[in-house]
Motif scaffolding. Structure first.
Motif, mmCIF file in Angstrom:
data_model
loop_
_atom_site.group_PDB
_atom_site.id
_atom_site.type_symbol
_atom_site.label_atom_id
_atom_site.label_comp_id
_atom_site.label_asym_id
_atom_site.label_seq_id
_atom_site.Cartn_x
_atom_site.Cartn_y
_atom_site.Cartn_z
ATOM 1 N N GLN A 175 0.830 -1.201 0.000
ATOM 2 C CA GLN A 175 0.000 0.000 0.000
ATOM 3 C C GLN A 175 0.874 1.265 0.000
ATOM 4 O OE1 GLN A 175 -2.209 -1.009 3.536
ATOM 5 N NE2 GLN A 175 -4.076 -1.526 2.346
ATOM 6 N N THR A 176 1.974 1.220 0.734
ATOM 7 C CA THR A 176 2.892 2.368 0.766
ATOM 8 C C THR A 176 3.484 2.611 -0.620
ATOM 9 O OG1 THR A 176 3.431 1.914 3.081
ATOM 10 C CG2 THR A 176 4.989 3.286 1.860
ATOM 11 N N ASP A 177 3.790 1.513 -1.323
ATOM 12 C CA ASP A 177 4.298 1.612 -2.694
ATOM 13 C C ASP A 177 3.259 2.278 -3.605
ATOM 14 O OD1 ASP A 177 6.822 0.979 -3.428
ATOM 15 O OD2 ASP A 177 6.277 -0.933 -4.404
ATOM 16 N N TYR A 178 2.009 1.818 -3.499
ATOM 17 C CA TYR A 178 0.926 2.401 -4.306
ATOM 18 C C TYR A 178 0.767 3.896 -3.988
ATOM 19 C CZ TYR A 178 -0.614 -2.374 -5.457
ATOM 20 O OH TYR A 178 -0.696 -3.668 -5.905
ATOM 21 N N LEU A 179 0.817 4.230 -2.720
ATOM 22 C CA LEU A 179 0.654 5.620 -2.285
ATOM 23 C C LEU A 179 1.785 6.490 -2.837
ATOM 24 C CD1 LEU A 179 -0.985 7.643 -0.676
ATOM 25 C CD2 LEU A 179 0.342 7.009 1.344
ATOM 26 N N GLN A 180 3.023 5.964 -2.809
ATOM 27 C CA GLN A 180 4.157 6.722 -3.349
ATOM 28 C C GLN A 180 3.963 6.974 -4.852
ATOM 29 O OE1 GLN A 180 6.331 8.333 -1.906
ATOM 30 N NE2 GLN A 180 6.303 7.503 0.163
ATOM 31 N N THR A 181 3.436 5.978 -5.584
ATOM 32 C CA THR A 181 3.180 6.130 -7.019
ATOM 33 C C THR A 181 2.122 7.212 -7.254
ATOM 34 O OG1 THR A 181 3.743 3.803 -7.405
ATOM 35 C CG2 THR A 181 2.460 4.913 -9.107
ATOM 36 N N ILE A 182 1.061 7.208 -6.429
ATOM 37 C CA ILE A 182 0.006 8.226 -6.546
ATOM 38 C C ILE A 182 0.597 9.615 -6.310
ATOM 39 C CG2 ILE A 182 -2.080 9.148 -5.433
ATOM 40 C CD1 ILE A 182 -2.947 6.223 -4.943
ATOM 41 N N ARG A 183 1.412 9.749 -5.249
ATOM 42 C CA ARG A 183 1.981 11.056 -4.914
ATOM 43 C C ARG A 183 2.963 11.528 -5.994
ATOM 44 N NH1 ARG A 183 3.098 11.563 1.429
ATOM 45 N NH2 ARG A 183 2.669 13.722 0.977
ATOM 46 N N LEU A 184 3.799 10.634 -6.487
ATOM 47 C CA LEU A 184 4.763 10.987 -7.527
ATOM 48 C C LEU A 184 4.043 11.421 -8.809
ATOM 49 C CD1 LEU A 184 7.730 11.164 -8.446
ATOM 50 C CD2 LEU A 184 7.559 8.771 -9.131
ATOM 51 N N SER A 185 3.042 10.639 -9.209
ATOM 52 C CA SER A 185 2.277 10.973 -10.421
ATOM 53 C C SER A 185 1.538 12.293 -10.245
ATOM 54 C CB SER A 185 1.283 9.862 -10.753
ATOM 55 O OG SER A 185 1.964 8.672 -11.047
ATOM 56 N N SER A 186 0.970 12.522 -9.077
ATOM 57 C CA SER A 186 0.243 13.768 -8.797
ATOM 58 C C SER A 186 1.191 14.959 -8.824
ATOM 59 C CB SER A 186 -0.451 13.692 -7.438
ATOM 60 O OG SER A 186 -1.432 12.679 -7.445
ATOM 61 N N ASP A 187 2.380 14.806 -8.234
ATOM 62 C CA ASP A 187 3.358 15.890 -8.250
ATOM 63 C C ASP A 187 3.804 16.222 -9.678
ATOM 64 O OD1 ASP A 187 3.318 16.334 -5.521
ATOM 65 O OD2 ASP A 187 5.019 14.991 -5.100
ATOM 66 N N GLN A 188 3.997 15.168 -10.508
ATOM 67 C CA GLN A 188 4.385 15.396 -11.905
ATOM 68 C C GLN A 188 3.281 16.127 -12.668
ATOM 69 O OE1 GLN A 188 5.362 11.419 -13.185
ATOM 70 N NE2 GLN A 188 7.539 11.660 -12.640
ATOM 71 N N LEU A 189 2.036 15.706 -12.444
ATOM 72 C CA LEU A 189 0.912 16.348 -13.109
ATOM 73 C C LEU A 189 0.787 17.809 -12.641
ATOM 74 C CD1 LEU A 189 -1.445 16.194 -15.035
ATOM 75 C CD2 LEU A 189 -2.824 15.193 -13.220
ATOM 76 N N LEU A 190 0.984 18.050 -11.371
ATOM 77 C CA LEU A 190 0.938 19.423 -10.846
ATOM 78 C C LEU A 190 2.046 20.277 -11.477
ATOM 79 C CD1 LEU A 190 -0.653 21.175 -8.884
ATOM 80 C CD2 LEU A 190 0.949 20.517 -7.081
ATOM 81 N N GLY A 191 3.212 19.691 -11.683
ATOM 82 C CA GLY A 191 4.298 20.404 -12.370
ATOM 83 C C GLY A 191 3.935 20.785 -13.791
ATOM 84 N N VAL A 192 3.278 19.857 -14.497
ATOM 85 C CA VAL A 192 2.846 20.141 -15.875
ATOM 86 C C VAL A 192 1.830 21.293 -15.879
ATOM 87 C CG1 VAL A 192 1.547 19.221 -17.838
ATOM 88 C CG2 VAL A 192 3.319 17.820 -16.752
ATOM 89 N N ILE A 193 0.885 21.248 -14.938
ATOM 90 C CA ILE A 193 -0.132 22.303 -14.839
ATOM 91 C C ILE A 193 0.523 23.634 -14.524
ATOM 92 C CG2 ILE A 193 -2.094 23.125 -13.483
ATOM 93 C CD1 ILE A 193 -2.863 20.157 -13.125
ATOM 94 N N ASN A 194 1.464 23.634 -13.601
ATOM 95 C CA ASN A 194 2.150 24.891 -13.259
ATOM 96 C C ASN A 194 2.937 25.449 -14.439
ATOM 97 O OD1 ASN A 194 1.141 24.894 -10.647
ATOM 98 N ND2 ASN A 194 2.930 23.845 -9.792
ATOM 99 N N ASP A 195 3.536 24.567 -15.226
ATOM 100 C CA ASP A 195 4.270 25.009 -16.409
ATOM 101 C C ASP A 195 3.332 25.622 -17.428
ATOM 102 O OD1 ASP A 195 6.606 24.179 -15.295
ATOM 103 O OD2 ASP A 195 6.770 22.344 -16.480
#
Length: 195
Positions: A175-195
């Motif tokens: 579950q921690t692995d899944y959560l890290q993937t969600i957070r990493l993907s969300s951070d990347q998507l937020l970076g794209v939006i900010n750009d």
């Protein structure tokens, strides 16, 4: 006599060039009376050359006043002081109310032994419209991106907030692995939006 004939021939050639020019040309006396206008100039005002000449020969006619009023006081002041004004953006309003955007040049000349101003006007209305359309397209694109950014950012912040709360609970390694993937993907998507 030969010199006079040559001068008249030269004047006739210049007049023919001005009359046939695709660039709008006007010669006006310093008091505003229009002394010469070519067909291209009359077209800017959506009138025939003949009609324009017939109406503008009267000093103070409505059309003459309209033609003069379209040019800024700064231009008129510079010309009164004997300065030429070159490549100046001017917006004309035809008698029908249509706006015409031109780049104009004004030169002090002598025309038929009368101090006058020779005006050249190059119609840039289509370029002006194209710029307005490009500006509008940029505005629409910016608005769209701003709205979409907001629409995506709001639920994404919810996902990030929930994943933070979820990280504070007891999770197994998977579950921690899944959560890290969600957070990493969300951070990347937020970076794209900010750009």
């Amino acid at each position: 006599a030969t010199q006079t004939a040559a001068l008249r021939s030269s004047e006739a050639q210049v007049r023919a060039m001005l009359e046939g020019s695709p660039v709008a040309v006007r010669v006006a006396a310093l008091d505003g009376r229009v002394l010469f206008v070519n067909s291209s100039f009359a077209s800017l005002y959506q009138l025939s050359r003949e009609k324009m000449l017939a109406e503008v020969v009267l000093t103070g006619s409505e059309l003459t006043a309209q033609v003069q009023a379209n040019e800024s006081p700064d231009i008129q002041d510079a010309l009164r002081q004997g300065h030429d004004v070159l490549n100046c953006p001017v917006t004309l309003r035809s008698p029908t109310g249509t706006l015409v955007h031109v780049v104009a040049s004004y030169m002090n000349v002598t025309y038929n032994n009368t101090p006058a101003v020779l005006t050249w006007m190059f119609d840039v209305t289509d370029l002006h419209r194209a710029k307005e359309m490009a500006d509008e397209a940029t505005r629409v694109r910016t608005d769209f991106l701003s709205n979409m950014s907001h629409e995506i950012r709001t639920p994404l912040n919810g996902v990030l907030g929930m994943s933070t709360l979820l990280a504070e609970t007891r999770l197994d390694d998977e579950q921690t692995d899944y959560l890290q993937t969600i957070r990493l993907s969300s951070d990347q998507l937020l970076g794209v939006i900010n750009d």
